[in-house]
Motif scaffolding. Structure first.
Motif, PDB file in Angstrom:
ATOM      1  N   ARG A   1       0.244  10.357  -6.163  1.00 38.21           N
ATOM      2  CA  ARG A   1       0.017  11.567  -5.357  1.00 38.21           C
ATOM      3  C   ARG A   1      -1.460  11.737  -5.025  1.00 38.21           C
ATOM      4  N   GLU A   2      -2.315  11.526  -6.039  1.00 38.97           N
ATOM      5  CA  GLU A   2      -3.753  11.757  -5.852  1.00 38.97           C
ATOM      6  C   GLU A   2      -4.404  10.700  -4.975  1.00 38.97           C
ATOM      7  N   ARG A   3      -4.035   9.423  -5.189  1.00 39.88           N
ATOM      8  CA  ARG A   3      -4.784   8.334  -4.571  1.00 39.88           C
ATOM      9  C   ARG A   3      -4.142   7.763  -3.309  1.00 39.88           C
ATOM     10  N   LEU A   4      -2.850   8.051  -3.109  1.00 41.79           N
ATOM     11  CA  LEU A   4      -2.182   7.618  -1.886  1.00 41.79           C
ATOM     12  C   LEU A   4      -1.637   8.818  -1.105  1.00 41.79           C
ATOM     13  N   GLY A   5      -0.893   9.656  -1.797  1.00 38.33           N
ATOM     14  CA  GLY A   5      -0.253  10.774  -1.109  1.00 38.33           C
ATOM     15  C   GLY A   5      -1.229  11.721  -0.440  1.00 38.33           C
ATOM     16  N   ARG A   6      -2.229  12.172  -1.193  1.00 36.46           N
ATOM     17  CA  ARG A   6      -3.160  13.169  -0.646  1.00 36.46           C
ATOM     18  C   ARG A   6      -3.962  12.625   0.526  1.00 36.46           C
ATOM     19  N   PRO A   7      -4.629  11.465   0.402  1.00 34.04           N
ATOM     20  CA  PRO A   7      -5.414  10.989   1.548  1.00 34.04           C
ATOM     21  C   PRO A   7      -4.573  10.582   2.755  1.00 34.04           C
ATOM     22  N   LEU A   8      -3.315  10.196   2.528  1.00 34.65           N
ATOM     23  CA  LEU A   8      -2.452   9.815   3.640  1.00 34.65           C
ATOM     24  C   LEU A   8      -1.691  11.007   4.213  1.00 34.65           C
ATOM     25  N   GLY A   9      -1.747  12.135   3.519  1.00 30.91           N
ATOM     26  CA  GLY A   9      -1.028  13.311   3.981  1.00 30.91           C
ATOM     27  C   GLY A   9       0.474  13.179   3.856  1.00 30.91           C
ATOM     28  N   ILE A  10       0.924  12.503   2.785  1.00 31.26           N
ATOM     29  CA  ILE A  10       2.364  12.295   2.582  1.00 31.26           C
ATOM     30  C   ILE A  10       2.773  12.799   1.203  1.00 31.26           C
ATOM     31  N   ASP A  11       4.051  13.125   1.082  1.00 30.87           N
ATOM     32  CA  ASP A  11       4.601  13.558  -0.198  1.00 30.87           C
ATOM     33  C   ASP A  11       5.196  12.359  -0.927  1.00 30.87           C
TER      34      ASP A  11
END
Length: 328
Positions: A189-199
């Motif tokens: 969530r922190e390293r992929l989800g947040r910067p990509l804007g995905i859940d």
């Protein structure tokens, strides 16, 4: 014979009377028709540059509901390894399991597992008998998935041939958790989800509480496309660096080869001779990027049906190499 007004009029009338002829020549329409005719296909998105050329979901739950991406999870896990190395939480790809996470190694582990490097794990070259395929059920029924995987008989040397095994990537996931002090879900969530804007929804854990490392993650098809776009754009999304570009480059250098599809395999990603970088999951789940052609692709399929290299997955590769690559 000279062209007359009557000939022009008749030609125009013929074109208007057969609009399907014009539509059949449109490459996006041709791709749409070919893709939607595949009975296993649930959703497909194709992006060229910043433009989404195709977004269809003839089956399944649609473009905005999470789908099980199966072993595409292995490729996302590899990206998390890249973030841990970039942050110094794991010194390098050459770091040994016995140094990164010695507590994971059981007393009766197979000889040599402490010497396995992060590179060996992420490229599926641990040399241990696989826990996928016919061995999968016994493995996930065991009391300790990590220990079970590390007790498997040695059938190749460390760093030898590719042995497809979700047990190997599960060990890698547990090593990441040990090294960072965060769960795989939190890392994702922190390293992929947040910067990509995905859940990135929560997913299955093993009896010791480690999230499944290499299977059972879920993403929407649109989220899968965001990952593909980031891979295509050398680790960047919307002007932000999500992964270091040198990690993306290293991911696209083949270190071994799949014994099933013949595709090359880098740091958790399959590599085709035609320039595709691919995550591949059971049933026909695909996250694909082609940097040279500026293409990003996401495909979800029926997760209950097989997608063998000589079957449905081969058909999807023909789709990527044919009408999709022709859109470049």
């Amino acid at each position: 014979m000279p062209l007359t007004r009557r000939h022009v009029t008749l030609g125009l009338a013929a074109t208007l009377a057969a609009p399907g002829l014009t539509r059949a020549q449109d490459p996006v329409d041709a791709l749409r028709n070919r893709a939607l005719a595949l009975p296993q296909l649930h959703a497909i998105l194709v992006q060229r540059g910043d433009a989404v050329l195709l977004a269809e979901a003839p089956r399944g739950r649609g473009l905005d509901h999470a789908a099980n991406i199966k072993s595409c999870s292995k490729s996302l896990l590899a990206l998390l390894l890249g973030t841990a190395i970039a942050r110094g939480e794991i010194p390098s790809l050459d770091s040994r399991l016995g140094d990164v996470a010695p507590s994971l190694i059981p007393r009766d582990a197979t000889e040599g597992v402490a010497e396995l490097t992060m590179n060996h794990l992420v490229t599926l070259r641990a040399g241990l008998q696989g826990t996928s395929g016919g061995n999968y059920g016994a493995w996930v029924s065991s009391r300790n998935w990590v220990a079970y995987a590390l007790r498997q008989p040695r059938i190749a040397p460390n760093g030898g041939r590719m042995i497809y095994s979700t047990g190997t990537t599960h060990v890698l996931g547990a090593a990441l958790v040990t090294a960072t002090g965060q769960t795989l879900h939190d890392l994702a969530r922190e390293r992929l989800g947040r910067p990509l804007g995905i859940d990135i929804p929560n997913w299955t854990r093993d009896p010791q509480g480690f999230h499944f490392g290499g299977n059972e993650m879920a993403l929407t098809p649109r989220a899968m496309l965001r990952v593909a776009q980031m891979m295509r754009d050398a680790g960047r999304a919307d002007g932000t660096e999500v992964l270091p570009p040198d990690w993306i480059t290293a991911s696209q250098i083949p270190q071994t080869r799949s014994p099933f599809s013949g595709l090359g395999y880098g740091l958790g990603w399959f590599l085709s001779p035609t320039g595709w970088t691919l995550a591949r999951g059971f049933g026909g789940q695909i996250i694909a990027s082609h940097p040279t052609a500026r293409l990003a692709v996401a495909i979800t399929s029926d997760p209950t049906q097989p997608a063998r290299s000589e079957g449905y997955f081969g058909t999807l590769m023909d789709l990527l190499d044919g009408p999709i690559l022709a859109l470049a």
